[in-house]
Scaffold this motif. Sequence first.
Motif, PDB file in Angstrom:
ATOM      1  N   ALA A 130       0.764  -1.184   0.029  1.00 52.87           N
ATOM      2  CA  ALA A 130      -0.060   0.002   0.031  1.00 52.87           C
ATOM      3  C   ALA A 130       0.717   1.180  -0.010  1.00 52.87           C
ATOM      4  CB  ALA A 130      -0.908  -0.127   1.042  1.00 52.87           C
ATOM      5  N   LEU A 131       2.007   1.223   0.865  1.00 53.48           N
ATOM      6  CA  LEU A 131       2.894   2.471   0.733  1.00 53.48           C
ATOM      7  C   LEU A 131       3.500   2.557  -0.473  1.00 53.48           C
ATOM      8  CD1 LEU A 131       4.537   2.020   4.297  1.00 53.48           C
ATOM      9  CD2 LEU A 131       2.809   3.853   3.456  1.00 53.48           C
ATOM     10  N   ASN A 132       3.956   1.515  -1.378  1.00 52.89           N
ATOM     11  CA  ASN A 132       4.736   1.454  -2.537  1.00 52.89           C
ATOM     12  C   ASN A 132       3.619   2.158  -3.469  1.00 52.89           C
ATOM     13  OD1 ASN A 132       7.176   0.711  -1.661  1.00 52.89           O
ATOM     14  ND2 ASN A 132       6.764  -1.507  -2.121  1.00 52.89           N
ATOM     15  N   ALA A 133       2.359   1.682  -3.345  1.00 52.60           N
ATOM     16  CA  ALA A 133       1.250   2.110  -4.424  1.00 52.60           C
ATOM     17  C   ALA A 133       1.047   3.554  -4.187  1.00 52.60           C
ATOM     18  CB  ALA A 133       0.150   1.349  -4.257  1.00 52.60           C
ATOM     19  N   ALA A 134       1.030   3.973  -2.848  1.00 52.79           N
ATOM     20  CA  ALA A 134       0.893   5.093  -2.710  1.00 52.79           C
ATOM     21  C   ALA A 134       2.011   6.143  -3.035  1.00 52.79           C
ATOM     22  CB  ALA A 134       0.430   5.708  -1.247  1.00 52.79           C
ATOM     23  N   ALA A 135       3.148   5.813  -2.977  1.00 56.61           N
ATOM     24  CA  ALA A 135       4.338   6.453  -3.275  1.00 56.61           C
ATOM     25  C   ALA A 135       4.452   6.603  -4.950  1.00 56.61           C
ATOM     26  CB  ALA A 135       5.546   5.814  -2.774  1.00 56.61           C
ATOM     27  N   ASP A 136       3.977   5.464  -5.733  1.00 52.80           N
ATOM     28  CA  ASP A 136       3.656   5.615  -7.019  1.00 52.80           C
ATOM     29  C   ASP A 136       2.783   6.731  -7.296  1.00 52.80           C
ATOM     30  OD1 ASP A 136       5.645   3.579  -7.264  1.00 52.80           O
ATOM     31  OD2 ASP A 136       4.441   1.966  -7.714  1.00 52.80           O
ATOM     32  N   ARG A 137       1.617   6.710  -6.606  1.00 54.01           N
ATOM     33  CA  ARG A 137       0.660   7.520  -7.173  1.00 54.01           C
ATOM     34  C   ARG A 137       1.093   8.934  -6.873  1.00 54.01           C
ATOM     35  NH1 ARG A 137      -2.748   3.666  -4.519  1.00 54.01           N
ATOM     36  NH2 ARG A 137      -2.716   5.308  -2.679  1.00 54.01           N
ATOM     37  N   ILE A 138       1.715   9.502  -5.831  1.00 56.29           N
ATOM     38  CA  ILE A 138       2.230  10.629  -5.462  1.00 56.29           C
ATOM     39  C   ILE A 138       3.350  10.955  -6.515  1.00 56.29           C
ATOM     40  CG2 ILE A 138       3.788  11.902  -3.892  1.00 56.29           C
ATOM     41  CD1 ILE A 138       2.362  10.309  -1.661  1.00 56.29           C
ATOM     42  N   GLU A 139       4.178   9.983  -6.962  1.00 51.81           N
ATOM     43  CA  GLU A 139       5.177  10.520  -7.965  1.00 51.81           C
ATOM     44  C   GLU A 139       4.706  10.752  -9.163  1.00 51.81           C
ATOM     45  OE1 GLU A 139       8.620  10.966  -9.790  1.00 51.81           O
ATOM     46  OE2 GLU A 139       8.518  10.782  -7.637  1.00 51.81           O
ATOM     47  N   ARG A 140       3.398  10.037  -9.594  1.00 51.85           N
ATOM     48  CA  ARG A 140       2.698  10.352 -10.853  1.00 51.85           C
ATOM     49  C   ARG A 140       2.238  11.494 -10.718  1.00 51.85           C
ATOM     50  NH1 ARG A 140       1.471   4.765 -10.482  1.00 51.85           N
ATOM     51  NH2 ARG A 140      -0.809   5.194  -9.658  1.00 51.85           N
ATOM     52  N   THR A 141       1.489  11.787  -9.758  1.00 54.68           N
ATOM     53  CA  THR A 141       0.883  13.220  -9.367  1.00 54.68           C
ATOM     54  C   THR A 141       1.792  14.395  -9.346  1.00 54.68           C
ATOM     55  OG1 THR A 141      -0.935  12.203  -8.200  1.00 54.68           O
ATOM     56  CG2 THR A 141      -0.646  14.413  -7.959  1.00 54.68           C
ATOM     57  N   THR A 142       2.876  14.107  -9.005  1.00 53.80           N
ATOM     58  CA  THR A 142       4.012  15.194  -9.109  1.00 53.80           C
ATOM     59  C   THR A 142       4.548  15.414 -10.341  1.00 53.80           C
ATOM     60  OG1 THR A 142       4.717  14.646  -6.694  1.00 53.80           O
ATOM     61  CG2 THR A 142       6.398  15.680  -8.268  1.00 53.80           C
ATOM     62  N   GLN A 143       4.444  14.247 -11.203  1.00 54.58           N
ATOM     63  CA  GLN A 143       5.082  14.561 -12.618  1.00 54.58           C
ATOM     64  C   GLN A 143       4.008  15.144 -13.489  1.00 54.58           C
ATOM     65  OE1 GLN A 143       5.937  10.469 -13.853  1.00 54.58           O
ATOM     66  NE2 GLN A 143       7.553  10.276 -12.966  1.00 54.58           N
ATOM     67  N   ILE A 144       2.858  14.998 -13.084  1.00 55.76           N
ATOM     68  CA  ILE A 144       1.865  15.599 -13.856  1.00 55.76           C
ATOM     69  C   ILE A 144       1.482  17.142 -13.591  1.00 55.76           C
ATOM     70  CG2 ILE A 144      -0.975  15.656 -14.268  1.00 55.76           C
ATOM     71  CD1 ILE A 144      -0.961  12.695 -13.673  1.00 55.76           C
ATOM     72  N   LEU A 145       1.788  17.314 -12.256  1.00 56.17           N
ATOM     73  CA  LEU A 145       1.533  18.777 -11.824  1.00 56.17           C
ATOM     74  C   LEU A 145       2.746  19.300 -12.519  1.00 56.17           C
ATOM     75  CD1 LEU A 145       0.569  18.145  -8.273  1.00 56.17           C
ATOM     76  CD2 LEU A 145      -0.667  19.357 -10.076  1.00 56.17           C
ATOM     77  N   ASN A 146       4.100  18.672 -12.508  1.00 56.55           N
ATOM     78  CA  ASN A 146       5.067  19.440 -13.172  1.00 56.55           C
ATOM     79  C   ASN A 146       4.900  19.550 -14.675  1.00 56.55           C
ATOM     80  OD1 ASN A 146       6.689  19.734 -11.142  1.00 56.55           O
ATOM     81  ND2 ASN A 146       7.669  17.751 -11.303  1.00 56.55           N
ATOM     82  N   ARG A 147       4.282  18.997 -15.327  1.00 55.10           N
ATOM     83  CA  ARG A 147       3.941  19.134 -16.787  1.00 55.10           C
ATOM     84  C   ARG A 147       2.714  20.128 -16.893  1.00 55.10           C
ATOM     85  NH1 ARG A 147       4.356  12.919 -18.509  1.00 55.10           N
ATOM     86  NH2 ARG A 147       2.707  12.948 -16.699  1.00 55.10           N
ATOM     87  N   THR A 148       1.956  20.199 -16.131  1.00 52.50           N
ATOM     88  CA  THR A 148       0.923  21.263 -16.134  1.00 52.50           C
ATOM     89  C   THR A 148       1.186  22.660 -15.789  1.00 52.50           C
ATOM     90  OG1 THR A 148      -0.594  19.378 -15.097  1.00 52.50           O
ATOM     91  CG2 THR A 148      -1.650  21.696 -15.231  1.00 52.50           C
ATOM     92  N   ILE A 149       2.111  22.718 -14.838  1.00 55.24           N
ATOM     93  CA  ILE A 149       2.587  23.697 -14.483  1.00 55.24           C
ATOM     94  C   ILE A 149       3.432  24.464 -15.690  1.00 55.24           C
ATOM     95  CG2 ILE A 149       4.018  25.134 -12.816  1.00 55.24           C
ATOM     96  CD1 ILE A 149       2.881  23.401 -10.668  1.00 55.24           C
TER      97      ILE A 149
END
Length: 127
Positions: free
Chosen positions: A101-120
Amino acid sequence: MNHINVTINGRQYRMACEDGQEARLLTLADNLESRIGQLRGKFGEIGDARLTVMAALTVCDELLDAGQRLRQLEEEVRELRSVRAASADRARVTQTAVANALNAAADRIERTTQILNRTIGGGVAIG
């Protein structure tokens, strides 16, 4: 093989025992002598043979009770070991699930961060 003299019910007996077991045999004889004395105090002079038999039966009764208690405790230990093993298995499964669950959460946070970086885009990178 050694020989020692023990006193039981006021009589001397020459007993054989293995080397190093002399003190134990004396302790056993003293214990039996004490039991006979207690019975004599309780029942009076009812005959040497009868007192000795009553003391032996008392010892056998205690031995049977101890054997039953030992078997109960051994069963309890087996059950506790089984429960401990099941608990350890559940703990391993829980640890694996938490790690996943922690690994999955870390992966989601990483993907969200990448999306936000591209969006900004071109702004300050997050994470």
